[in-house]
Design an enzyme around this catalytic site. Structure first.
Site, PDB file in Angstrom:
ATOM      1  CG  HIS A   1      84.443  40.722 129.821  1.00  0.00           C
ATOM      2  ND1 HIS A   1      83.866  41.399 128.778  1.00  0.00           N
ATOM      3  CD2 HIS A   1      83.415  40.248 130.568  1.00  0.00           C
ATOM      4  CE1 HIS A   1      82.537  41.331 128.889  1.00  0.00           C
ATOM      5  NE2 HIS A   1      82.251  40.645 129.958  1.00  0.00           N
ATOM      6  CB  CYS A   2      87.053  45.739 128.272  1.00  0.00           C
ATOM      7  SG  CYS A   2      88.695  45.422 127.606  1.00  0.00           S
ATOM      8  CE  LYS A   3      84.121  46.129 119.956  1.00  0.00           C
ATOM      9  NZ  LYS A   3      84.024  47.309 119.135  1.00  0.00           N
TER      10      LYS A   3
ATOM     11  N   GLY B   1      90.027  43.708 125.219  1.00  0.00           N
ATOM     12  CA  GLY B   1      91.086  43.190 126.086  1.00  0.00           C
ATOM     13  C   GLY B   1      92.398  43.933 125.949  1.00  0.00           C
TER      14      GLY B   1
ATOM     15  NE  ARG C   1      87.004  48.915 127.957  1.00  0.00           N
ATOM     16  CZ  ARG C   1      86.114  49.206 127.038  1.00  0.00           C
ATOM     17  NH1 ARG C   1      85.167  50.072 127.305  1.00  0.00           N
ATOM     18  NH2 ARG C   1      86.123  48.631 125.873  1.00  0.00           N
TER      19      ARG C   1
END
Length: 81
Positions: free
Chosen positions: A72-74, A76, A79
């Protein structure tokens, strides 16, 4: 469902989000099965970063046929979107 068979890769490039929430949570919340692997947002990762990600993911998934990987990233979108 995946207790003991999951691994989380946190791709957030900052420790704190714009709303002040901590982006790097404590690994104990996920039984130590989490690793922070920061990728810069809104662009491709460096080749060395991509290789490291693929090696880490492949290693975990090869360990057991029931293992799953979550990344996950901040937001979605940049990344992992």
């Amino acid at each position: 469902r995946h207790y003991g068979r999951f691994f989380v890769l946190n791709l957030c490039d900052t420790h704190t989000s714009s709303d002040g929430v901590m982006g790097n949570y404590h690994p104990q919340m996920l039984f130590g099965q989490v690793q922070r692997m920061p990728f810069e947002d809104h662009g491709p990762p460096l080749l060395v970063e991509l290789i490291h990600f693929c090696e880490k993911a492949a290693h975990w998934l090869r360990r057991h046929h029931e293992n799953v990987l979550a990344c996950h990233c901040k937001g979605g979108k940049g990344r992992t979107g």
